[in-house]
Design an enzyme around this catalytic site. Sequence first.
Site, PDB file in Angstrom:
ATOM      1  N   CYS A   1       7.873 118.442  18.546  1.00 50.62           N
ATOM      2  CA  CYS A   1       9.332 118.510  18.665  1.00 50.62           C
ATOM      3  C   CYS A   1       9.799 117.860  19.975  1.00 50.62           C
ATOM      4  O   CYS A   1       9.827 116.649  20.068  1.00 50.62           O
ATOM      5  CB  CYS A   1       9.815 119.955  18.504  1.00 50.62           C
ATOM      6  SG  CYS A   1      11.573 120.078  18.120  1.00 50.62           S
TER       7      CYS A   1
ATOM      8  N   HIS B   1       7.158 122.434  14.354  1.00 51.62           N
ATOM      9  CA  HIS B   1       6.444 123.334  15.262  1.00 51.62           C
ATOM     10  C   HIS B   1       5.224 123.953  14.582  1.00 51.62           C
ATOM     11  O   HIS B   1       5.307 125.065  14.060  1.00 51.62           O
ATOM     12  CB  HIS B   1       7.373 124.460  15.720  1.00 51.62           C
ATOM     13  CG  HIS B   1       8.476 124.015  16.613  1.00 51.62           C
ATOM     14  ND1 HIS B   1       8.356 124.022  17.985  1.00 51.62           N
ATOM     15  CD2 HIS B   1       9.721 123.544  16.344  1.00 51.62           C
ATOM     16  CE1 HIS B   1       9.479 123.577  18.526  1.00 51.62           C
ATOM     17  NE2 HIS B   1      10.319 123.279  17.547  1.00 51.62           N
TER      18      HIS B   1
ATOM     19  N   GLU C   1       2.799 125.319  15.959  1.00 54.31           N
ATOM     20  CA  GLU C   1       2.412 126.513  16.723  1.00 54.31           C
ATOM     21  C   GLU C   1       3.164 127.764  16.273  1.00 54.31           C
ATOM     22  O   GLU C   1       2.797 128.881  16.658  1.00 54.31           O
ATOM     23  CB  GLU C   1       2.612 126.270  18.227  1.00 54.31           C
ATOM     24  CG  GLU C   1       4.046 126.310  18.716  1.00 54.31           C
ATOM     25  CD  GLU C   1       4.859 125.036  18.474  1.00 54.31           C
ATOM     26  OE1 GLU C   1       5.976 124.968  19.021  1.00 54.31           O
ATOM     27  OE2 GLU C   1       4.404 124.131  17.747  1.00 54.31           O
TER      28      GLU C   1
END
Length: 194
Positions: free
Chosen positions: A82, A172, A174
Site C-alpha cells: 500500500c 494489505h 499483513e
Amino acid sequence: MKIGILALQGAFAEHAKVLDQLGVESVELRNLDDFQQDQSDLSGLILPGGESTTMGKLLRDQNMLLPIREAILSGLPVFGTCAGLILLAKEITSQKESHLGTMDMVVERNAYGRQLGSFYTEAECKGVGKIPMTFIRGPIISSVGEDVEILATVDNQIVAAQEKNMLVTSFHPELTDDAHLHQYFIEMCKEKRQ
C-alpha cells in the site's frame, strides 16, 4: 535471516507478527542509526502500509531516504504494501516528486477511495496462488515499465507486481491470516543471499 521493517508509521507491527509466525526474525527500523546498524545483517526490507506522504516526510527528516534507496538499488529485496508501494514508485500521479523512486511504475494514491470504500476480495497472484486481499484506500498501479512483472489484477487494475528485487501490493497482506505473499518475499530474500 533477518528482515527489517520500516517502523516510522503504519502497519509495521502486523508485518512483524506474520514474520514471527513464519519463524523469521524481524527488526523495526525507526531511524538512520537503526538502519545503518542492521543493514549488513538484513536479508530484506518491508515498507508497510500507512500514510505515504507522512512516511516520505519522516524518511527525509530521519535522513533515511537516500541510504534505503541506495540499498534497494544495490539489490536489497524490498516488499512494499500500500503506502510502501507508493514510496517505491518512480512516479506518483498527484505529486511532483517521488519518494524512493526505485520501481518503474506510475501509481495513483488513494485510488480505491475513502476508508469507507475499503473492501476485501480474493484473486490469483502469480507464483503464489489464490490469496485474500484487503484494500484500505489503496493505490492503483496505472502503468509499469517493461521489466516489471504484473503478479495480480483486480477488476483489470494492477494490484501486485515485481521488478527484480522489488515486490509491491496495493493491498494489505499483513491484515489477513494468509502468509503466502510474505513467504514469497522470504524466498526472494533467500535467493538473493545465495
